[in-house]
Design an enzyme around this catalytic site. Structure first.
Site, PDB file in Angstrom:
ATOM      1  N   CYS A  69       4.669   0.512   1.245  1.00 52.71           N
ATOM      2  CA  CYS A  69       4.431   1.902   0.836  1.00 52.71           C
ATOM      3  C   CYS A  69       4.156   1.959  -0.658  1.00 52.71           C
ATOM      4  O   CYS A  69       5.038   1.705  -1.469  1.00 52.71           O
ATOM      5  CB  CYS A  69       5.655   2.726   1.250  1.00 52.71           C
ATOM      6  SG  CYS A  69       5.985   4.201   0.281  1.00 52.71           S
ATOM      7  N   CYS A  72       6.270   4.222  -2.828  1.00 53.98           N
ATOM      8  CA  CYS A  72       7.615   3.647  -2.968  1.00 53.98           C
ATOM      9  C   CYS A  72       7.638   2.630  -4.096  1.00 53.98           C
ATOM     10  O   CYS A  72       8.561   2.610  -4.915  1.00 53.98           O
ATOM     11  CB  CYS A  72       8.052   2.943  -1.685  1.00 53.98           C
ATOM     12  SG  CYS A  72       8.172   4.033  -0.260  1.00 53.98           S
TER      13      CYS A  72
END
Ligand code: ZN
Length: 147
Positions: A69, A72
């Site tokens: 991600c 993230c």
């Protein structure tokens, strides 16, 4: 009010009783002798989660994330910086939802990154989406229950 706190060690996850007045004085773990506060988020899995979430007296801020991600990964240094500011009053932790799907499912994580703030074992706030370090700090402090 009790004048000491139970604090879970970020290394061995043993519970330590720390006098409130000594929280700022770099306490070490009675079992493994490592610092109880190193200024870094602790990586948690199913086996270590409860020690910090429900058995420790410290509020716990968890970053649910995954290695694939991009937002993230962008937020990771911000979360790291926030740990340096929020400790020793809050424990910061990271849960990799890819390697710990049980925890992600248990807390109903639908998008990542998601921050969840726990106090005394209860979820008190949750926010999805990447945030800057200052926003993480402000959001956490605004949602901490009063002692
Ligand atoms: Zn320890």
């Amino acid at each position: 009010m009790d004048d000491s706190l139970k604090v879970a060690c970020p290394q061995c996850h043993a519970l330590n009783r720390v006098p409130l007045l000594r929280l700022d004085e770099a306490p070490t773990c009675g079992r493994c002798r490592k610092p109880l506060f190193a200024g870094h988020p602790v990586v948690l899995g199913v086996d270590s989660f409860a020690a910090h979430q429900s058995r420790s007296d410290l509020p716990l801020l968890v970053d649910f994330w995954a290695p694939w991600c991009q937002p993230c990964l962008m937020m990771a240094p911000n979360f790291e910086a926030a740990a340096g500011e929020l400790e020793p009053n809050v424990r910061l932790a990271k849960v990799d939802t890819q390697s710990e799907p049980t925890l992600a499912q248990q807390f109903g994580i639908r998008s990542i990154p998601t921050l969840v703030l726990f106090a005394r074992g209860q979820e008190v706030a949750r926010k999805a989406g990447a945030m800057g370090a200052l926003d993480i700090i402000r959001w956490t402090q605004a949602n901490l229950p009063r002692r």
